[in-house]
Design an enzyme around this catalytic site. Structure first.
Site, PDB file in Angstrom:
ATOM      1  N   LYS A   1      -1.145  -1.829 -31.728  1.00  0.00           N
ATOM      2  CA  LYS A   1      -0.451  -0.627 -31.261  1.00  0.00           C
ATOM      3  C   LYS A   1      -0.113   0.257 -32.461  1.00  0.00           C
ATOM      4  CE  LYS A   1       2.337   2.072 -28.712  1.00  0.00           C
ATOM      5  NZ  LYS A   1       3.556   1.499 -28.115  1.00  0.00           N
TER       6      LYS A   1
ATOM      7  N   ASP B   1       6.064   2.039 -19.253  1.00  0.00           N
ATOM      8  CA  ASP B   1       7.086   2.002 -20.307  1.00  0.00           C
ATOM      9  C   ASP B   1       8.331   1.256 -19.832  1.00  0.00           C
ATOM     10  OD1 ASP B   1       7.844   2.363 -22.909  1.00  0.00           O
ATOM     11  OD2 ASP B   1       8.117   4.522 -22.797  1.00  0.00           O
TER      12      ASP B   1
END
Length: 432
Positions: free
Chosen positions: A211, A344
């Site tokens: 990420k 999220d």
């Protein structure tokens, strides 16, 4: 904490998904065939060793002798849902921007245990956990789930954020002379050479993807949403180094230039994509880059942030990006950009993951397209569509049950009554 978990792993029986080889049968009142885009009635799903063996009409064949039968005939059965942007192994978002400094690694991973169970019981049997403040807490949680120590979804994990000093994935807001523990800044890099070393180390220690934080963030104070942080060279180095290990890279990116730099560098997916412009949309379509856009999230941030007194900077950035992110989601969908479901979670409460489906439909998707984004499309993005994403022979037996027809009312997915992961029941509709 990871070392403690790994020690425990040596003492436990094989992972829960082995299912001991017994035959299990599920009778589905309706079954969503996501591949052929049809709803089938009264189906028999036979399962052995955690994987689907056969799917067909209930009346066509006899139930195998000795099989355990689960009667889900009152429900609509779908593949287990997949959320490609979660934060399980961390404290929940709050008004306190320095909360990560007030939680030990042990405390945060134990909080992750509760988050994982809530997510699984909400029908999400696979997640991509896209970063933790304390490095490798997600690896520890994944390993504990895989070993059957705690219940939770199948996890793909990043290990830590790759970010610039003071950037979107760094701890910000503390006094300048406060020393932040090393595990909270494990992925902070200052050069392409440091990017290469961090990527290599993350993979060696258990990360299954990388990420990167290509731009500023809504929730990280002191960062600018539209500003590019990692350079295109640094992003490309991350992609190249990860590829040596057969691993892909995703990029948190709100700003248009950061998005395009990440796409040119070869990332697999763009997270958020709030300020995506027409050039970026076309570039993503051409390159086959996936968009994972959390278009429900801003609604929660506005409501909870206002009520709880989140930083004014955060609320202002949220206001500035919410509407344009949703419109860009619509435009990207219309243009044919590949999309996977991601929420999220951790910013909003874990277990509420399905609330985004209605927003995806509101901004251009059909219910079937939204469901596909959270099933087969997500599996395709992961490169695991031979194992996940639909109910078919050879795939993991990940099933959920809901009332009604989600193709007619997508909010049916917000109330899951049955969950099976790898052939094991985690939520039994007969008890609801």
């Amino acid at each position: 904490m990871p070392g403690i978990i790994l020690t425990v792993l040596l003492l436990v029986l094989p992972a829960a998904e082995s299912n001991a080889g017994n035959t299990v049968v599920v009778r589905a009142g309706s079954l969503l065939d996501i591949v052929n885009e049809r709803l089938l009635s009264d189906q028999m799903i036979t399962i052995r060793s955690g994987r689907v063996q056969t799917v067909g009409p209930w009346s066509a064949v006899a139930v195998p002798s000795g099989a355990t039968v689960h009667d889900w005939s009152a429900w609509t059965v779908l593949p287990g849902l997949m959320d490609m942007h979660t934060h399980l192994a961390d404290s929940a978002q709050s008004a306190n921007v320095l909360a990560p400094l007030e939680t030990t690694a042990a405390e945060s991973v134990l909080q992750g245990v509760a988050h994982a169970e809530k997510t699984l019981r909400a029908g999400f049997t696979t997640v991509r956990d896209v970063g933790v403040w304390r490095a490798f807490n997600d690896v520890a949680l994944r390993d504990a789930i895989d070993a059957g120590i705690v219940p939770g979804p199948r996890m793909l994990v990043a290990g830590a954020y790759i970010t610039v000093p003071g950037g979107a994935g760094d701890i910000t807001g503390q006094a300048f002379d406060v020393t932040v523990p090393a595990d909270l800044r494990f992925g902070v890099v200052r050069s392409p050479a440091e990017v290469r070393e961090r990527v290599r180390t993350l993979i060696q220690r258990g990360a299954t993807f990388i990420k990167t934080l290509a731009t500023g963030a809504v929730l990280t104070t002191g960062t600018h949403v539209g500003a590019q942080e990692l350079s295109e060279e640094e992003l490309r180095v991350a992609v190249e180094e990860a590829a040596r290990y057969g691993v892909y890279v995703t990029a948190h990116a709100h700003g248009a230039e950061g998005i395009k730099a990440a796409v040119r560098a070869g990332v697999r997916s763009i997270e958020h994509g709030s300020l995506l412009d027409d050039e970026g949309i076309e570039l993503m379509r051409e390159r086959g880059t996936w968009l994972v856009a959390d278009i429900y999230n801003a609604e929660y941030i506005d409501r909870a942030g206002t009520l709880e007194g989140w930083p004014a900077e955060t609320l202002a950035k949220n206001d500035a990006t919410a509407a344009i992110q949703r419109e860009n989601f619509r435009k990207a969908h219309q243009a044919g950009v590949r999309m996977a479901y991601g929420t999220d979670s951790g910013v909003y409460p874990h277990g509420d993951n399905a609330l985004q489906f209605a927003w995806m439909v509101r901004f251009g998707m059909t219910p079937l397209e939204a469901i596909r984004a959270a099933t087969l499309s997500a599996a395709e993005m992961l490169g695991r569509d031979e194992q996940l994403g639909s109910i078919a022979p050879g795939k993991w037996a990940d099933l959920i049950a809901v009332a009604g027809n989600p193709l007619e009312d997508i909010t049916a997915l917000e109330t899951v009554v049955g969950v099976m992961k790898g052939g094991l029941i985690h939520l039994d509709p007969s008890l609801n």
